[in-house]
Design a protein around this motif. Sequence first.
Motif, PDB file in Angstrom:
ATOM      1  N   ASP A   5       0.883  -1.159   0.000  1.00  0.00           N
ATOM      2  CA  ASP A   5       0.000   0.000   0.000  1.00  0.00           C
ATOM      3  C   ASP A   5       0.927   1.217   0.000  1.00  0.00           C
ATOM      4  O   ASP A   5       1.647   1.458   0.976  1.00  0.00           O
ATOM      5  CB  ASP A   5      -0.875  -0.029   1.253  1.00  0.00           C
ATOM      6  N   ALA A   6       0.944   1.958  -1.073  1.00  0.00           N
ATOM      7  CA  ALA A   6       1.880   3.075  -1.242  1.00  0.00           C
ATOM      8  C   ALA A   6       1.645   4.201  -0.240  1.00  0.00           C
ATOM      9  O   ALA A   6       2.517   5.052  -0.053  1.00  0.00           O
ATOM     10  CB  ALA A   6       1.800   3.620  -2.659  1.00  0.00           C
ATOM     11  N   SER A   7       0.512   4.212   0.432  1.00  0.00           N
ATOM     12  CA  SER A   7       0.219   5.284   1.381  1.00  0.00           C
ATOM     13  C   SER A   7       0.785   5.009   2.771  1.00  0.00           C
ATOM     14  O   SER A   7       0.666   5.855   3.652  1.00  0.00           O
ATOM     15  CB  SER A   7      -1.297   5.503   1.476  1.00  0.00           C
ATOM     16  N   ARG A   8       1.395   3.833   2.967  1.00  0.00           N
ATOM     17  CA  ARG A   8       1.940   3.460   4.274  1.00  0.00           C
ATOM     18  C   ARG A   8       3.387   3.012   4.136  1.00  0.00           C
ATOM     19  O   ARG A   8       3.773   2.488   3.093  1.00  0.00           O
ATOM     20  CB  ARG A   8       1.124   2.297   4.861  1.00  0.00           C
TER      21      ARG A   8
END
Length: 80
Positions: A5-8
Amino acid sequence: MFQFDASRPKWPQIVAEVRDRVARGLYVPGQRITATDLEIEFGVTRVTMGKAMAELRRLGVVRTEHGMGSFITGALGEEK
Protein backbone atom coordinates in the motif's frame (compact mmCIF):
# COMPACT_ATOMS: atom_id res chain seq x y z
CA MET A 1 5.86 -10.05 -5.41
CA PHE A 2 4.00 -8.64 -2.42
CA GLN A 3 1.81 -5.64 -3.24
CA PHE A 4 2.47 -2.74 -0.88
CA ASP A 5 0.00 0.00 0.00
CA ALA A 6 1.88 3.08 -1.24
CA SER A 7 0.22 5.28 1.38
CA ARG A 8 1.94 3.46 4.27
CA PRO A 9 5.57 2.67 5.14
CA LYS A 10 6.68 -0.75 3.94
CA TRP A 11 8.17 -2.15 7.13
CA PRO A 12 4.88 -2.28 9.13
CA GLN A 13 3.23 -3.97 6.15
CA ILE A 14 5.96 -6.63 6.20
CA VAL A 15 5.42 -7.10 9.95
CA ALA A 16 1.70 -7.57 9.38
CA GLU A 17 2.32 -10.05 6.56
CA VAL A 18 4.74 -12.15 8.62
CA ARG A 19 2.29 -12.18 11.55
CA ASP A 20 -0.46 -13.24 9.16
CA ARG A 21 1.71 -16.06 7.81
CA VAL A 22 2.34 -17.28 11.36
CA ALA A 23 -1.39 -17.15 12.10
CA ARG A 24 -2.15 -19.15 8.95
CA GLY A 25 0.53 -21.74 9.73
CA LEU A 26 2.71 -20.85 6.76
CA TYR A 27 5.54 -20.07 9.17
CA VAL A 28 5.82 -22.53 12.04
CA PRO A 29 7.54 -22.28 15.43
CA GLY A 30 11.24 -22.96 15.14
CA GLN A 31 11.34 -22.21 11.41
CA ARG A 32 14.45 -20.23 10.47
CA ILE A 33 13.90 -17.07 8.46
CA THR A 34 16.54 -14.77 7.07
CA ALA A 35 16.34 -11.07 6.52
CA THR A 36 18.13 -11.56 3.20
CA ASP A 37 15.49 -13.98 1.91
CA LEU A 38 12.72 -11.63 3.03
CA GLU A 39 14.48 -8.62 1.45
CA ILE A 40 14.46 -10.45 -1.87
CA GLU A 41 10.89 -11.69 -1.51
CA PHE A 42 9.49 -8.28 -0.58
CA GLY A 43 11.87 -6.33 -2.81
CA VAL A 44 13.00 -3.98 -0.05
CA THR A 45 16.29 -2.61 1.24
CA ARG A 46 18.28 -3.97 4.16
CA VAL A 47 17.31 -0.88 6.20
CA THR A 48 13.59 -1.49 5.66
CA MET A 49 13.92 -5.17 6.52
CA GLY A 50 15.98 -4.27 9.59
CA LYS A 51 13.10 -2.14 10.87
CA ALA A 52 10.63 -4.97 10.21
CA MET A 53 12.82 -7.58 11.92
CA ALA A 54 13.36 -5.30 14.94
CA GLU A 55 9.60 -4.91 15.33
CA LEU A 56 9.00 -8.65 14.91
CA ARG A 57 11.55 -9.27 17.67
CA ARG A 58 9.94 -6.61 19.89
CA LEU A 59 6.56 -8.27 19.42
CA GLY A 60 8.04 -11.69 20.20
CA VAL A 61 7.13 -13.14 16.79
CA VAL A 62 10.79 -13.78 15.98
CA ARG A 63 13.75 -14.52 18.20
CA THR A 64 17.31 -14.03 17.05
CA GLU A 65 20.15 -16.14 18.41
CA HIS A 66 23.64 -14.78 17.88
CA GLY A 67 25.49 -16.91 15.37
CA MET A 68 22.42 -19.04 14.66
CA GLY A 69 19.90 -16.79 12.93
CA SER A 70 16.29 -15.74 13.40
CA PHE A 71 13.48 -18.15 14.19
CA ILE A 72 9.70 -17.97 14.31
CA THR A 73 8.45 -18.27 17.89
CA GLY A 74 4.83 -19.05 17.05
CA ALA A 75 3.62 -16.00 19.01
CA LEU A 76 1.68 -13.37 17.11
CA GLY A 77 2.77 -10.58 19.40
CA GLU A 78 0.60 -7.89 20.89
CA GLU A 79 0.83 -4.32 19.69
CA LYS A 80 2.21 -2.21 22.54
